[in-house]
Design a protein around this motif. Structure first.
Motif, PDB file in Angstrom:
ATOM      1  N   GLY A 121       0.789  -1.235   0.000  1.00 39.20           N
ATOM      2  CA  GLY A 121       0.000   0.000   0.000  1.00 39.20           C
ATOM      3  C   GLY A 121       0.815   1.276   0.000  1.00 39.20           C
ATOM      4  N   VAL A 122       2.136   1.154   0.197  1.00 40.18           N
ATOM      5  CA  VAL A 122       2.971   2.353   0.236  1.00 40.18           C
ATOM      6  C   VAL A 122       3.661   2.546  -1.121  1.00 40.18           C
ATOM      7  CG1 VAL A 122       4.950   3.466   1.355  1.00 40.18           C
ATOM      8  CG2 VAL A 122       3.363   2.058   2.705  1.00 40.18           C
ATOM      9  N   VAL A 123       3.658   3.785  -1.584  1.00 41.02           N
ATOM     10  CA  VAL A 123       4.261   4.091  -2.889  1.00 41.02           C
ATOM     11  C   VAL A 123       5.785   4.060  -2.766  1.00 41.02           C
ATOM     12  CG1 VAL A 123       4.471   5.817  -4.709  1.00 41.02           C
ATOM     13  CG2 VAL A 123       2.301   5.548  -3.477  1.00 41.02           C
ATOM     14  N   LYS A 124       6.408   3.082  -3.454  1.00 35.86           N
ATOM     15  CA  LYS A 124       7.874   2.994  -3.412  1.00 35.86           C
ATOM     16  C   LYS A 124       8.495   3.870  -4.499  1.00 35.86           C
ATOM     17  CE  LYS A 124       8.444   0.679   0.053  1.00 35.86           C
ATOM     18  NZ  LYS A 124       8.985   1.500   1.139  1.00 35.86           N
ATOM     19  N   ASP A 125       7.851   3.851  -5.666  1.00 34.14           N
ATOM     20  CA  ASP A 125       8.341   4.704  -6.759  1.00 34.14           C
ATOM     21  C   ASP A 125       7.153   5.093  -7.621  1.00 34.14           C
ATOM     22  OD1 ASP A 125      10.116   6.080  -8.361  1.00 34.14           O
ATOM     23  OD2 ASP A 125      10.522   4.367  -9.655  1.00 34.14           O
ATOM     24  N   VAL A 126       7.232   6.250  -8.209  1.00 34.17           N
ATOM     25  CA  VAL A 126       6.133   6.690  -9.074  1.00 34.17           C
ATOM     26  C   VAL A 126       6.668   7.614 -10.162  1.00 34.17           C
ATOM     27  CG1 VAL A 126       5.562   8.589  -7.498  1.00 34.17           C
ATOM     28  CG2 VAL A 126       3.851   7.789  -9.121  1.00 34.17           C
ATOM     29  N   ARG A 127       6.118   7.447 -11.372  1.00 38.64           N
ATOM     30  CA  ARG A 127       6.509   8.290 -12.511  1.00 38.64           C
ATOM     31  C   ARG A 127       5.239   8.857 -13.125  1.00 38.64           C
ATOM     32  NH1 ARG A 127      11.119   5.706 -14.414  1.00 38.64           N
ATOM     33  NH2 ARG A 127      12.091   4.529 -12.737  1.00 38.64           N
ATOM     34  N   ILE A 128       5.200  10.155 -13.249  1.00 39.01           N
ATOM     35  CA  ILE A 128       4.007  10.800 -13.803  1.00 39.01           C
ATOM     36  C   ILE A 128       4.426  11.788 -14.892  1.00 39.01           C
ATOM     37  CG2 ILE A 128       2.005  12.255 -13.304  1.00 39.01           C
ATOM     38  CD1 ILE A 128       2.382  11.414 -10.322  1.00 39.01           C
ATOM     39  N   PRO A 150       6.402  17.294 -23.233  1.00 39.06           N
ATOM     40  CA  PRO A 150       5.873  16.444 -22.158  1.00 39.06           C
ATOM     41  C   PRO A 150       6.153  17.061 -20.785  1.00 39.06           C
ATOM     42  CG  PRO A 150       7.730  15.403 -23.312  1.00 39.06           C
ATOM     43  CD  PRO A 150       7.354  16.603 -24.101  1.00 39.06           C
ATOM     44  N   HIS A 151       5.191  16.954 -19.887  1.00 36.17           N
ATOM     45  CA  HIS A 151       5.313  17.582 -18.561  1.00 36.17           C
ATOM     46  C   HIS A 151       5.481  16.514 -17.489  1.00 36.17           C
ATOM     47  CE1 HIS A 151       4.448  19.992 -15.036  1.00 36.17           C
ATOM     48  NE2 HIS A 151       3.392  19.253 -14.755  1.00 36.17           N
ATOM     49  N   ARG A 152       6.670  16.416 -16.932  1.00 37.60           N
ATOM     50  CA  ARG A 152       6.911  15.473 -15.844  1.00 37.60           C
ATOM     51  C   ARG A 152       6.460  16.141 -14.544  1.00 37.60           C
ATOM     52  NH1 ARG A 152      10.970  11.171 -15.051  1.00 37.60           N
ATOM     53  NH2 ARG A 152      10.300  10.231 -13.098  1.00 37.60           N
ATOM     54  N   ALA A 153       5.518  15.512 -13.862  1.00 38.71           N
ATOM     55  CA  ALA A 153       4.926  16.129 -12.677  1.00 38.71           C
ATOM     56  C   ALA A 153       5.715  15.742 -11.426  1.00 38.71           C
ATOM     57  CB  ALA A 153       3.460  15.743 -12.549  1.00 38.71           C
ATOM     58  N   LYS A 154       6.889  16.328 -11.291  1.00 41.47           N
ATOM     59  CA  LYS A 154       7.801  15.979 -10.185  1.00 41.47           C
ATOM     60  C   LYS A 154       7.186  16.299  -8.816  1.00 41.47           C
ATOM     61  CE  LYS A 154      11.877  14.956 -12.311  1.00 41.47           C
ATOM     62  NZ  LYS A 154      12.622  13.718 -12.119  1.00 41.47           N
ATOM     63  N   GLU A 155       6.446  17.405  -8.750  1.00 43.88           N
ATOM     64  CA  GLU A 155       5.845  17.801  -7.465  1.00 43.88           C
ATOM     65  C   GLU A 155       4.842  16.744  -6.993  1.00 43.88           C
ATOM     66  OE1 GLU A 155       6.649  20.467  -5.557  1.00 43.88           O
ATOM     67  OE2 GLU A 155       8.253  20.797  -7.015  1.00 43.88           O
ATOM     68  N   ALA A 156       4.050  16.253  -7.928  1.00 47.57           N
ATOM     69  CA  ALA A 156       3.072  15.224  -7.575  1.00 47.57           C
ATOM     70  C   ALA A 156       3.783  13.937  -7.165  1.00 47.57           C
ATOM     71  CB  ALA A 156       2.140  14.966  -8.756  1.00 47.57           C
ATOM     72  N   ALA A 198      -1.752  15.166  -4.417  1.00 46.87           N
ATOM     73  CA  ALA A 198      -0.918  14.867  -5.589  1.00 46.87           C
ATOM     74  C   ALA A 198      -1.549  15.441  -6.852  1.00 46.87           C
ATOM     75  CB  ALA A 198      -0.723  13.360  -5.717  1.00 46.87           C
ATOM     76  N   SER A 199      -2.861  15.304  -6.966  1.00 47.79           N
ATOM     77  CA  SER A 199      -3.548  15.804  -8.160  1.00 47.79           C
ATOM     78  C   SER A 199      -3.390  17.316  -8.267  1.00 47.79           C
ATOM     79  CB  SER A 199      -5.026  15.442  -8.122  1.00 47.79           C
ATOM     80  OG  SER A 199      -5.166  14.057  -7.928  1.00 47.79           O
ATOM     81  N   GLU A 200      -3.534  17.988  -7.126  1.00 43.90           N
ATOM     82  CA  GLU A 200      -3.370  19.451  -7.127  1.00 43.90           C
ATOM     83  C   GLU A 200      -1.938  19.819  -7.525  1.00 43.90           C
ATOM     84  OE1 GLU A 200      -5.596  21.828  -6.699  1.00 43.90           O
ATOM     85  OE2 GLU A 200      -7.249  20.411  -6.368  1.00 43.90           O
ATOM     86  N   ALA A 201      -0.978  19.053  -7.001  1.00 39.51           N
ATOM     87  CA  ALA A 201       0.435  19.372  -7.251  1.00 39.51           C
ATOM     88  C   ALA A 201       0.844  19.080  -8.696  1.00 39.51           C
ATOM     89  CB  ALA A 201       1.321  18.565  -6.297  1.00 39.51           C
ATOM     90  N   SER A 202       0.071  18.221  -9.370  1.00 40.82           N
ATOM     91  CA  SER A 202       0.483  17.788 -10.713  1.00 40.82           C
ATOM     92  C   SER A 202       0.508  18.930 -11.720  1.00 40.82           C
ATOM     93  CB  SER A 202      -0.443  16.679 -11.218  1.00 40.82           C
ATOM     94  OG  SER A 202      -1.728  17.199 -11.482  1.00 40.82           O
ATOM     95  N   THR A 203      -0.245  19.993 -11.457  1.00 43.18           N
ATOM     96  CA  THR A 203      -0.309  21.086 -12.432  1.00 43.18           C
ATOM     97  C   THR A 203       0.833  22.081 -12.261  1.00 43.18           C
ATOM     98  OG1 THR A 203      -1.738  22.363 -10.976  1.00 43.18           O
ATOM     99  CG2 THR A 203      -2.827  20.960 -12.597  1.00 43.18           C
ATOM    100  N   LEU A 238      -6.171  22.171 -17.204  1.00 42.99           N
ATOM    101  CA  LEU A 238      -5.606  21.932 -15.869  1.00 42.99           C
ATOM    102  C   LEU A 238      -6.557  21.071 -15.042  1.00 42.99           C
ATOM    103  CD1 LEU A 238      -4.189  25.492 -15.029  1.00 42.99           C
ATOM    104  CD2 LEU A 238      -2.855  23.452 -15.551  1.00 42.99           C
ATOM    105  N   GLU A 239      -7.857  21.338 -15.157  1.00 39.95           N
ATOM    106  CA  GLU A 239      -8.845  20.538 -14.425  1.00 39.95           C
ATOM    107  C   GLU A 239      -8.842  19.098 -14.923  1.00 39.95           C
ATOM    108  OE1 GLU A 239     -10.738  21.548 -11.726  1.00 39.95           O
ATOM    109  OE2 GLU A 239      -9.328  23.219 -11.928  1.00 39.95           O
ATOM    110  N   VAL A 240      -8.715  18.948 -16.254  1.00 43.30           N
ATOM    111  CA  VAL A 240      -8.679  17.600 -16.829  1.00 43.30           C
ATOM    112  C   VAL A 240      -7.464  16.837 -16.299  1.00 43.30           C
ATOM    113  CG1 VAL A 240      -8.406  16.272 -18.971  1.00 43.30           C
ATOM    114  CG2 VAL A 240      -9.961  18.228 -18.916  1.00 43.30           C
ATOM    115  N   MET A 241      -6.332  17.526 -16.221  1.00 42.97           N
ATOM    116  CA  MET A 241      -5.109  16.898 -15.688  1.00 42.97           C
ATOM    117  C   MET A 241      -5.340  16.334 -14.294  1.00 42.97           C
ATOM    118  SD  MET A 241      -2.073  19.621 -16.394  1.00 42.97           S
ATOM    119  CE  MET A 241      -0.756  18.707 -15.587  1.00 42.97           C
ATOM    120  N   LYS A 242      -5.877  17.186 -13.437  1.00 42.59           N
ATOM    121  CA  LYS A 242      -6.071  16.779 -12.036  1.00 42.59           C
ATOM    122  C   LYS A 242      -6.995  15.571 -11.948  1.00 42.59           C
ATOM    123  CE  LYS A 242      -6.147  21.541 -10.616  1.00 42.59           C
ATOM    124  NZ  LYS A 242      -7.005  22.537  -9.977  1.00 42.59           N
TER     125      LYS A 242
END
Lengths: 162, 294
Positions: B215-222, B231-237, B254-259, B276-280
């Motif tokens: 259940g814990v996120v070990k790694d994530v790529r967005i 392409p926009h890499r969402a490092k903050e998210a 995370a969704s808020e941070a993705s933008t 931006l809303e669609v992204m979130k």
């Protein structure tokens, strides 16, 4: 093979089983080669922007939009157009199904739709309605007569299995 | 496929490519030789290039047709997946690669069936439409581009390769030969996009790969497509998610941070704000699905 901008290039293309040799400008679009040079006007030009699919033909058995290919790209390859689907005035199963299901209104998209449906059914005999709708999204019917088109493709699939 | 500005559509009656020369090489070496000498553009499948020629956006002296080169069409599997530049979309769409399931999903959403029958991954990548599907996937997965010229070979990370709209790190005389993508085993992967009408380019698209351990996120790529110059890499998210549990609150943050850092265009299909809303929502719903499945 190298051709200067103001030169023509010699191409060999097999269209509906007949080998054609022709000289074309490198910039000549495949759809214009088929329609203007070979007189195969069953293939239509709709949007001319890779969107509508009216110009769909089979290139080495796979459906492509002939407004977005150069004739020279088809050199040494095999093409089937809507004219090549029927033989001795006997319609193909897909054509029969389109006729029997009234799957056309103005008819402009029909050639492209039938060629695309022929390709889809050559890949997969059993398609759900959803799969059919998804895989004809590159073919636009501006009369919006999709319901009968989808019915026809499902009917064709049944006929081909029988 | 290329998007045509709405206004221009009415000005165009019949579009035709400009006069152009043509060269069909027997090998990649021959193509590189030619590209070194002449002012030419590489033609692979042509599903973006030919529309651009028709619009006269490009006027090369020659086209170098590498579409038929067998040596550039392959999928090789190892720890890294190597994909030849002229591998066609339909080939990628019909092959499930373990640890790279996202590529099949993305490939099967490119254009339409007819475009996928001709178009190539290398062509789409080098065209670098800001709303294209592969660039986000390759950026999320830290892919490497192998670039060849007569002088030799160099490798460029996806992050550096995509420089802006329709602009990539390729110099005259260079050809993209291969794309290398690391295998991400044990990652849940998904590529989703939102389009207004069938066949449109994406309003926004999301490439997501996530590794969970109890259940814990070990790694994530967005990474997103269609919402920036490239392409926009969402490092903050990614930062918000890493080492956290996928709770409702974390997903929301995370969704808020993705933008952050995204700069979507406004056009006839959607405003910048809407994108931006669609992204979130894309990220939120994708993460919710993954949270529920784990």
């Amino acid at each position: 093979m190298k051709v200067e901008p103001d030169q023509k290039v010699r191409i060999n293309v097999k269209v509906n089983g007949v080998l054609h040799e022709a000289e074309v400008e490198p910039r000549k679009l495949l759809v214009d080669f088929l329609r203007d040079d070979l007189g195969l006007t069953g293939t239509k030009v709709g949007c001319d922007t890779t969107t509508c699919g009216a110009c769909t033909i089979l290139l080495d058995g796979r459906s492509v939009k002939s407004c977005t290919l150069l004739a020279v790209q088809a050199h040494g390859r095999e093409i089937t157009t809507i004219e090549g689907l029927s033989s001795d005035s006997k319609l193909s199963p897909v054509q029969e199904a389109f006729k029997d299901n009234f799957a056309l209104q103005c008819g402009f998209c029909t050639a492209g739709m039938i060629v695309q449906a022929t390709f889809l059914l050559s890949q997969k005999k059993d398609m759900t309605e959803e799969e059919i709708r998804d895989s004809i999204h590159g073919n636009i019917c501006r009369c919006t007569g999709y319901q009968n088109i989808v019915n026809a493709i499902m009917d064709a699939s049944r006929r081909m299995k029988a | 496929m290329v998007r045509i500005p709405f206004k221009r559509l009415f000005l165009i009656i019949k579009m035709y490519p400009p006069q152009v020369g043509y060269f069909r090489p027997e090998s990649l070496g021959e193509a590189l030789e030619f590209l070194e000498r002449e002012e030419a553009k590489v033609l692979a499948g042509g599903q973006s290039l030919i529309p651009m020629l028709k619009l006269r956006v490009l006027r090369p002296k020659y086209l170098v047709d590498i579409g038929g080169l067998k040596e550039l069409s392959y999928i090789k599997e190892g720890d890294t997946i190597s994909i030849g530049a002229t591998t066609r979309h339909f080939e990628l769409a019909s092959r499930r690669i373990r640890g790279l399931e996202i590529l099949q999903e993305a490939a099967s959403k490119v254009g339409d069936v007819q475009v996928r029958n001709v178009g190539t991954i290398g062509g789409s990548v080098c065209n670098a439409d800001p709303a294209a599907d592969y660039p986000a996937v390759l950026t999320a997965l830290d892919a490497t581009m192998k670039v060849r010229s007569k002088k030799g070979t160099r490798e460029v990370k996806a992050h550096d390769f995509f420089k802006g709209p329709f602009s990539v790190d390729l110099n005259p005389g260079e050809v993209l030969e291969e794309i290398r993508i690391p295998r991400l085993e044990g990652y849940r992967q998904t590529y989703r996009k939102v389009v207004r009408r069938a066949g449109d380019f994406a309003l926004a698209g999301l490439a997501l790969a996530i590794k969970l351990d109890s259940g814990v996120v070990k790694d994530v790529r967005i990474a997103f497509t269609g919402v920036s110059q490239g392409p926009h890499r969402a490092k903050e998210a990614e930062k918000v998610l890493r080492d956290s549990k996928l709770t409702k609150d974390v997903i929301k943050r995370a969704s808020e941070a993705s933008t952050s850092g995204a700069n979507p265009p406004s056009d006839s299909r959607g405003s910048s704000w809407y994108r931006l809303e669609v992204m979130k929502r894309l990220l939120q719903t994708s993460l919710e699905v993954m949270a529920n499945e784990s």
